[in-house]
Design a protein around this motif. Sequence first.
Motif, PDB file in Angstrom:
ATOM      1  N   THR A 227       0.921  -1.231  -0.046  1.00 18.25           N
ATOM      2  CA  THR A 227      -0.130   0.199  -0.035  1.00 18.25           C
ATOM      3  C   THR A 227       0.969   1.151   0.051  1.00 18.25           C
ATOM      4  O   THR A 227       2.223   1.116  -0.007  1.00 18.25           O
ATOM      5  CB  THR A 227      -1.007   0.109   1.305  1.00 18.25           C
ATOM      6  OG1 THR A 227      -1.955   0.986   0.982  1.00 18.25           O
ATOM      7  CG2 THR A 227      -0.054   0.035   2.519  1.00 18.25           C
ATOM      8  N   ALA A 228       0.291   2.503  -0.145  1.00 17.57           N
ATOM      9  CA  ALA A 228       0.990   3.554  -0.207  1.00 17.57           C
ATOM     10  C   ALA A 228       1.652   4.088   1.224  1.00 17.57           C
ATOM     11  O   ALA A 228       1.215   3.723   2.207  1.00 17.57           O
ATOM     12  CB  ALA A 228       0.008   4.753  -0.551  1.00 17.57           C
ATOM     13  N   PRO A 229       2.786   4.750   1.158  1.00 21.85           N
ATOM     14  CA  PRO A 229       3.399   5.292   2.340  1.00 21.85           C
ATOM     15  C   PRO A 229       2.561   6.407   2.791  1.00 21.85           C
ATOM     16  O   PRO A 229       1.604   6.960   2.401  1.00 21.85           O
ATOM     17  CB  PRO A 229       4.702   5.823   1.599  1.00 21.85           C
ATOM     18  CG  PRO A 229       4.452   6.215   0.348  1.00 21.85           C
ATOM     19  CD  PRO A 229       3.448   5.150  -0.204  1.00 21.85           C
ATOM     20  N   GLY A 230       2.971   6.649   4.267  1.00 18.62           N
ATOM     21  CA  GLY A 230       2.531   7.801   4.746  1.00 18.62           C
ATOM     22  C   GLY A 230       1.125   7.423   5.685  1.00 18.62           C
ATOM     23  O   GLY A 230       0.699   8.239   6.368  1.00 18.62           O
ATOM     24  N   GLU A 231       0.780   6.410   5.761  1.00 19.63           N
ATOM     25  CA  GLU A 231      -0.521   5.756   6.522  1.00 19.63           C
ATOM     26  C   GLU A 231      -0.052   4.986   7.791  1.00 19.63           C
ATOM     27  O   GLU A 231       0.679   4.161   7.598  1.00 19.63           O
ATOM     28  CB  GLU A 231      -1.592   5.340   5.809  1.00 19.63           C
ATOM     29  CG  GLU A 231      -1.984   6.197   4.645  1.00 19.63           C
ATOM     30  CD  GLU A 231      -2.964   5.245   3.539  1.00 19.63           C
ATOM     31  OE1 GLU A 231      -2.990   3.942   3.611  1.00 19.63           O
ATOM     32  OE2 GLU A 231      -3.684   5.869   2.719  1.00 19.63           O
ATOM     33  N   GLY A 232      -0.799   5.190   8.699  1.00 14.87           N
ATOM     34  CA  GLY A 232      -0.495   4.593   9.783  1.00 14.87           C
ATOM     35  C   GLY A 232      -0.827   2.889   9.763  1.00 14.87           C
ATOM     36  O   GLY A 232      -1.861   2.567   9.120  1.00 14.87           O
ATOM     37  N   GLY A 233       0.226   1.914   9.953  1.00 13.28           N
ATOM     38  CA  GLY A 233      -0.029   0.412   9.699  1.00 13.28           C
ATOM     39  C   GLY A 233      -0.023  -0.166  10.894  1.00 13.28           C
ATOM     40  O   GLY A 233       0.119  -1.632  10.935  1.00 13.28           O
ATOM     41  N   ASP A 234      -0.340   0.474  12.093  1.00 12.96           N
ATOM     42  CA  ASP A 234      -0.339  -0.361  13.407  1.00 12.96           C
ATOM     43  C   ASP A 234      -1.314  -1.451  13.273  1.00 12.96           C
ATOM     44  O   ASP A 234      -1.254  -2.697  13.749  1.00 12.96           O
ATOM     45  CB  ASP A 234      -0.324   0.618  14.561  1.00 12.96           C
ATOM     46  CG  ASP A 234       0.815   1.516  14.775  1.00 12.96           C
ATOM     47  OD1 ASP A 234       1.984   0.808  14.057  1.00 12.96           O
ATOM     48  OD2 ASP A 234       0.463   2.305  15.582  1.00 12.96           O
ATOM     49  N   GLU A 235      -2.739  -1.043  12.913  1.00 14.09           N
ATOM     50  CA  GLU A 235      -3.974  -2.032  12.801  1.00 14.09           C
ATOM     51  C   GLU A 235      -3.381  -3.112  11.976  1.00 14.09           C
ATOM     52  O   GLU A 235      -3.786  -4.384  12.201  1.00 14.09           O
ATOM     53  CB  GLU A 235      -4.922  -1.327  12.489  1.00 14.09           C
ATOM     54  CG  GLU A 235      -6.241  -2.158  12.075  1.00 14.09           C
ATOM     55  CD  GLU A 235      -6.739  -2.714  13.431  1.00 14.09           C
ATOM     56  OE1 GLU A 235      -7.622  -3.736  13.550  1.00 14.09           O
ATOM     57  OE2 GLU A 235      -6.098  -2.400  14.691  1.00 14.09           O
ATOM     58  N   ILE A 236      -2.710  -3.174  11.002  1.00 12.43           N
ATOM     59  CA  ILE A 236      -2.403  -4.040   9.923  1.00 12.43           C
ATOM     60  C   ILE A 236      -1.398  -4.942  10.714  1.00 12.43           C
ATOM     61  O   ILE A 236      -1.564  -6.240  10.575  1.00 12.43           O
ATOM     62  CB  ILE A 236      -1.837  -3.328   8.587  1.00 12.43           C
ATOM     63  CG1 ILE A 236      -2.607  -2.357   7.851  1.00 12.43           C
ATOM     64  CG2 ILE A 236      -1.343  -4.336   7.855  1.00 12.43           C
ATOM     65  CD1 ILE A 236      -3.879  -2.971   7.464  1.00 12.43           C
ATOM     66  N   THR A 237      -0.370  -4.389  11.118  1.00 11.64           N
ATOM     67  CA  THR A 237       0.827  -5.224  11.445  1.00 11.64           C
ATOM     68  C   THR A 237       0.313  -6.035  12.814  1.00 11.64           C
ATOM     69  O   THR A 237       0.788  -7.053  13.447  1.00 11.64           O
ATOM     70  CB  THR A 237       2.054  -4.379  11.769  1.00 11.64           C
ATOM     71  OG1 THR A 237       1.776  -3.347  12.866  1.00 11.64           O
ATOM     72  CG2 THR A 237       2.695  -3.835  10.749  1.00 11.64           C
TER      73      THR A 237
END
Length: 302
Positions: free
Chosen positions: A43-53
């Motif tokens: 996905t694109a950079p710059g978005e929070g990924g805490d929920e994903i990881t």
Amino acid sequence: MSGGRRTRGRLLFVVVPQVYFLSHRLPLALAAARDGWEVHLATAPGEGGDEITRRGIVLHRVPLHRAIASPVQELRSLGALVRLCRALRPALVHAVSVKGVVLGGVAARMLGIPAVLMKGGMGTAVTEPGAANRLARVAIRAGVRVGLGGRAALVVYNPDEADEVASTGWMRSRTLVVAGSGVDCQAFHPTPEPPPPVTVTLPARMLRSKGVEDFVAAARLLAARGVRARFVLAGGADPGNATAIAPGELEGGRGRGWWNGWATAPTCPPCWRAATWCAFPAAARRACPRRSPRPRPRAAPS
């Protein structure tokens, strides 16, 4: 191997923006993980990924642009996806949206990887007028033809989309029409009708192409005629969309009964419980992946 156990293979999602993955594709990704797949997301950079990881999904930041960018930028995005796929060697690529179908589909075809491509909506370039969009349509159709080649299958949300893709020369026999992204029946179930006044809700992003202006115009008209009702816009802003409506354009209706402001995604369940009617005044062909255009018993989240 993942966590010391054998997996069925790597499944790579290509989704922009990340919020769309969370709202539409996360249950599918988690189901795949439970079924033994090692799930990755580009996905694109710059978005929070805490929920994903936190959910055990491997996150990859790729220079993807939600809107149509310059040819040089799009080629850079394609190159980044090709490099990622070459490094991961996924057993399957699942790309979502027009941009995903083009870039993810082309990358998968170049490397001989099977792909399931989901074209969720016609896209602004297809539905909106203008010279720039006409040029974009030509580029998109060419990209779709390439992306849908090789070992790809296509999933769309309605027959209009299937016809649009068929016009590019794609075989209808490899296109599956599904009714939407699905509804969690444990969260949504019939509830009693809310008390008066009647509440009409438009669950959508604040876009002209979603019919927001028509909805507000109808609310004003009925208010002028003395109709006692509440009209609620339930959805967030989408500044990256070419048909986005700025929040300030709609501020005049707050507190006047016929428009009750908008709710972002986390606060939508209360809006559903309070809604008597749901409106879908889309100004263009839309996929409606999470809303049904067919009449059905009223259901709201518990």
